[in-house]
Structures are given as structure tokens and as C-alpha cells.
Design an enzyme around this catalytic site. Structure first.
Site, PDB file in Angstrom:
ATOM      1  N   ASN A 100      79.404  66.922  58.980  1.00 49.07           N
ATOM      2  CA  ASN A 100      80.611  65.493  60.094  1.00 49.07           C
ATOM      3  C   ASN A 100      79.733  64.788  59.888  1.00 49.07           C
ATOM      4  O   ASN A 100      78.564  64.372  60.746  1.00 49.07           O
ATOM      5  CB  ASN A 100      80.881  66.557  60.622  1.00 49.07           C
ATOM      6  N   HIS A 141      76.524  63.241  55.615  1.00 49.13           N
ATOM      7  CA  HIS A 141      76.809  62.473  55.129  1.00 49.13           C
ATOM      8  C   HIS A 141      77.211  60.999  55.754  1.00 49.13           C
ATOM      9  O   HIS A 141      79.287  60.747  55.306  1.00 49.13           O
ATOM     10  CB  HIS A 141      78.634  63.335  54.736  1.00 49.13           C
ATOM     11  N   SER A 175      82.901  74.811  53.881  1.00 52.58           N
ATOM     12  CA  SER A 175      83.858  75.798  52.530  1.00 52.58           C
ATOM     13  C   SER A 175      82.377  75.898  52.036  1.00 52.58           C
ATOM     14  O   SER A 175      82.850  76.682  50.562  1.00 52.58           O
ATOM     15  CB  SER A 175      84.837  75.060  52.010  1.00 52.58           C
ATOM     16  N   CYS A 207      80.886  41.387  58.974  1.00 54.06           N
ATOM     17  CA  CYS A 207      79.279  41.729  59.113  1.00 54.06           C
ATOM     18  C   CYS A 207      79.141  39.699  60.551  1.00 54.06           C
ATOM     19  O   CYS A 207      79.553  38.820  60.159  1.00 54.06           O
ATOM     20  CB  CYS A 207      77.847  41.605  58.521  1.00 54.06           C
ATOM     21  N   CYS A 236      76.258  37.931  58.514  1.00 52.77           N
ATOM     22  CA  CYS A 236      76.464  37.103  57.529  1.00 52.77           C
ATOM     23  C   CYS A 236      77.445  36.549  57.211  1.00 52.77           C
ATOM     24  O   CYS A 236      77.708  35.953  56.112  1.00 52.77           O
ATOM     25  CB  CYS A 236      75.464  37.365  55.999  1.00 52.77           C
ATOM     26  N   ALA A 275      84.615  78.764  65.291  1.00 61.95           N
ATOM     27  CA  ALA A 275      83.112  78.093  65.462  1.00 61.95           C
ATOM     28  C   ALA A 275      83.291  78.406  67.345  1.00 61.95           C
ATOM     29  O   ALA A 275      81.965  78.371  67.612  1.00 61.95           O
ATOM     30  CB  ALA A 275      82.932  76.686  65.294  1.00 61.95           C
TER      31      ALA A 275
HETATM   32  P1  OAD Z   1      85.930  71.686  54.444  1.00 64.36           P
HETATM   33  O1  OAD Z   1      87.611  71.548  54.298  1.00 64.36           O
HETATM   34  O2  OAD Z   1      85.610  72.172  52.797  1.00 64.36           O
HETATM   35  O3  OAD Z   1      85.664  73.582  54.409  1.00 64.36           O
HETATM   36  C1  OAD Z   1      86.079  73.684  55.900  1.00 64.36           C
HETATM   37  C2  OAD Z   1      85.624  75.331  56.913  1.00 64.36           C
HETATM   38  O4  OAD Z   1      86.109  75.385  58.179  1.00 64.36           O
HETATM   39  C3  OAD Z   1      86.843  75.971  55.930  1.00 64.36           C
HETATM   40  O5  OAD Z   1      85.723  77.503  55.290  1.00 64.36           O
HETATM   41  C4  OAD Z   1      87.638  77.117  56.995  1.00 64.36           C
HETATM   42  O6  OAD Z   1      87.814  78.410  56.909  1.00 64.36           O
HETATM   43  C5  OAD Z   1      86.548  76.927  58.375  1.00 64.36           C
HETATM   44  N1  OAD Z   1      87.049  77.022  59.131  1.00 64.36           N
HETATM   45  C6  OAD Z   1      88.289  76.388  59.656  1.00 64.36           C
HETATM   46  N2  OAD Z   1      88.467  76.397  60.847  1.00 64.36           N
HETATM   47  C7  OAD Z   1      87.657  76.505  61.201  1.00 64.36           C
HETATM   48  C8  OAD Z   1      86.986  76.967  63.026  1.00 64.36           C
HETATM   49  N3  OAD Z   1      87.485  76.508  64.074  1.00 64.36           N
HETATM   50  N4  OAD Z   1      85.732  77.372  63.387  1.00 64.36           N
HETATM   51  C9  OAD Z   1      84.837  77.816  62.088  1.00 64.36           C
HETATM   52  N5  OAD Z   1      84.980  78.005  60.958  1.00 64.36           N
HETATM   53  C10 OAD Z   1      86.705  77.044  60.750  1.00 64.36           C
HETATM   54  O7  OAD Z   1      85.056  70.765  55.082  1.00 64.36           O
HETATM   55  P2  OAD Z   1      83.907  71.019  54.503  1.00 64.36           P
HETATM   56  O8  OAD Z   1      82.305  72.204  54.169  1.00 64.36           O
HETATM   57  O9  OAD Z   1      83.236  70.264  55.597  1.00 64.36           O
HETATM   58  O10 OAD Z   1      82.531  65.281  52.297  1.00 64.36           O
HETATM   59  O11 OAD Z   1      83.766  70.055  53.426  1.00 64.36           O
HETATM   60  C11 OAD Z   1      82.644  69.647  52.945  1.00 64.36           C
HETATM   61  C12 OAD Z   1      82.810  68.273  52.959  1.00 64.36           C
HETATM   62  O12 OAD Z   1      84.014  68.088  51.801  1.00 64.36           O
HETATM   63  C13 OAD Z   1      82.437  66.763  53.896  1.00 64.36           C
HETATM   64  O13 OAD Z   1      81.186  66.516  54.742  1.00 64.36           O
HETATM   65  C14 OAD Z   1      83.771  65.744  53.424  1.00 64.36           C
HETATM   66  C15 OAD Z   1      84.879  66.524  52.218  1.00 64.36           C
HETATM   67  O14 OAD Z   1      85.099  65.850  51.545  1.00 64.36           O
HETATM   68  C16 OAD Z   1      82.543  64.111  53.010  1.00 64.36           C
HETATM   69  O15 OAD Z   1      83.035  63.183  52.703  1.00 64.36           O
HETATM   70  C17 OAD Z   1      81.104  63.100  51.172  1.00 64.36           C
END
Ligand code: OAD
Length: 238
Positions: free
Chosen positions: A98, A115, A185, A143, A146, A227
Site C-alpha cells: 500500500n 510499491h 489478491s 523540484c 533543480c 481486516a
Molecule cells: P487487489 O485489489 O488486487 O486485492 C485486494 C484484496 O483485498 C482482494 O483479495 C479482496 O478480496 C481483499 N479485500 C477487500 N476488502 C477487504 C477487507 N475489508 N479486508 C480484507 N481484505 C479485503 O489489491 P492488492 O493485492 O493490494 O500495485 O494489489 C496489489 C498491487 O496491484 C497494488 O499494490 C498495486 C496494484 O496494481 C502497484 O501499484 C504497483
């Protein structure tokens, strides 16, 4: 589920070297959208138009508009019970995907940002970095040293993770005896690889997610719930 909850609490209480690994689901109950799923950011915005270096080169103002919108929404959000429970987890190292800094705002000390961070700005000319917690004076920002354009201090598609952060995260995942995987996810690598890595090196891996994820099969226990609800229960039960 009750049996699994008790088992998870016992593992957490016994842990000597705990680690948390979180994704956007941790902040969902603070009002910050996740990336995938029904109302996910990548359902409503095209990643390649906003979260790549090519997009920034093409139209920095458009990219900054999107990041400033996300920054503004983060500023108005508060850490939830999940962030607070993780932040109060004694001895835990936190690895997060996050960019919202809500774990720190909840009081967490050691947070590895795989990230990047939304409030970090990096000059594309001289590389100077600065944190900006207030509204940006002008868009796109420049910046102070610069005069070149600054970019958001986040990892874009096609970019490597910050090396030192990744090394620390990998070390923590290898060394931990318990990993709590919250709200991800598990779709994005190499970050997601930390989960099987912890499992392979012998850690108990506990997932907190209302839905099955791509890393559920590597987890010892999967707790289905949010969570804010579950972290308060499993971490503050003692
Ligand atoms: P995702 O949107 O891929 O997944 C979110 C996850 O949170 C899912 O598995 C949901 O089931 C779960 N979820 C939803 N609500 C929830 C709650 N209240 N409590 C617990 N879990 C819950 O997000 P990320 O896994 O964070 O990368 O995605 C990974 C990366 O993909 C991010 O850091 C970002 C994105 O592209 C970059 O920006 C580089």
C-alpha cells in the site's frame, strides 16, 4: 471458523518473529478503493494511461491529476481498526504494497513499502526526494532544487521494486516464523512471492481476506472476513 480463529490466535501468541504482508484490502474499510474486484481502481481507470513511465512522459499533468486525487482522498481517510491492530503488534515487521501510509499513521514503526508511497515525490532530473503531506502548490510539481518535473514516488508497471526495500522484505519473509497476509489478491509479483517464500522456509502463514486469493493455497489458515473485524479479534484477543 471458530476453531480456525482459536488456532490462529494461538499461533500469533506463540510467534517470535512475526511479519505482516498487506495489500489494498487492509485500507478498504478506511474508504480507499482496492485495485481489482467490482469497484477496483483498475476497473475504472486504465493502468497503462496512468501508472507507467510512458504515460508520465506523454502527459505528466494527467498522471499527476490522478495521483493528486488519490493523495487528497488518502488525506481525508483515517486508519481503521485493522491498521491500529497491526501497528500495535509488538515486534512485528510490516511489509506492505500500500502507498497510503495508513499503517504509519496508525503508529506502526517498521514498514517496508514495496510499491512506494503516494506522499513521496522524486525529481526526474536530479533524483532528489521529498515528502509532501499538504496539498501540492502546483501541478505537475517541480523540484525545489533543480526545477525539473517531480514524479510520484510509487512503483509503476514495468519498473523494478526499490532494491533495498525488496532485500529487507525478502530477508524478513525468510526469517519470520509467522506471516499474517492481509487484504491482498496476491496477483502482483514479485510482491506476492513473499507468501510462498515464508511458507517454504517454515513459517505459519495466516490469511485475512473475505475472499480466496491467489496465495490462499500457500497459507496454513485462511480466515474469511474483513481486516478491521478480524485483525482486532486475532491481535487484540490477549
Ligand atoms: P487487489 O485489489 O488486487 O486485492 C485486494 C484484496 O483485498 C482482494 O483479495 C479482496 O478480496 C481483499 N479485500 C477487500 N476488502 C477487504 C477487507 N475489508 N479486508 C480484507 N481484505 C479485503 O489489491 P492488492 O493485492 O493490494 O500495485 O494489489 C496489489 C498491487 O496491484 C497494488 O499494490 C498495486 C496494484 O496494481 C502497484 O501499484 C504497483
Amino acid at each position: 471458523m471458530h476453531y480456525q480463529l482459536d488456532e490462529a490466535i494461538a499461533h500469533i501468541e506463540a510467534a517470535q518473529r512475526p511479519v505482516s504482508f498487506s495489500g489494498s484490502g487492509l485500507s478498504a474499510e478506511s474508504g480507499i478503493p482496492t485495485f481489482r474486484g467490482q469497484d477496483g481502481l483498475w476497473k475504472n481507470y486504465r493502468a497503462e494511461e496512468l501508472a507507467t513511465n510512458e504515460a508520465f512522459q506523454r502527459d505528466p499533468a494527467l498522471v499527476w491529476e490522478w495521483y493528486e486525487m488519490r493523495l487528497r482522498s488518502c488525506r481525508h481517510c483515517e486508519p481503521n481498526a485493522g491498521h491500529r491492530a497491526l501497528a500495535g503488534w509488538e515486534g512485528a515487521v510490516h511489509i506492505t504494497q500500500n502507498v497510503d501510509n495508513l499503517l504509519e499513521r496508525a503508529g506502526a514503526e517498521t514498514v517496508h513499502h514495496l510499491h512506494g508511497e503516494l506522499c513521496l515525490l522524486r525529481c526526474v532530473g536530479c533524483g532528489r526526494e521529498r515528502y509532501e503531506y499538504e496539498e501540492l502548490a502546483s501541478l505537475p510539481p517541480r523540484c525545489l532544487a533543480c526545477g525539473e518535473l517531480e514524479r510520484p514516488g510509487v512503483v509503476w508497471f514495468g519498473e523494478p521494486l526499490p532494491h533495498a526495500v525488496w532485500m529487507e522484505a525478502e530477508k524478513a519473509a525468510r526469517a519470520c516464523d509467522l506471516m499474517l497476509v492481509v487484504g491482498t489478491s496476491g496477483a502482483v509479483w514479485p510482491a506476492a512471492g513473499l507468501v510462498p517464500l515464508a511458507a517454504q522456509t517454515g513459517a505459519v502463514v495466516i490469511e485475512v481476506n473475505p475472499e480466496p486469493s491467489e496465495v490462499s493455497s500457500a497459507c496454513t489458515i485462511s480466515l474469511r472476513g474483513t481486516a478491521a473485524d478480524l485483525l482486532a479479534e486475532v491481535l487484540l484477543s490477549g
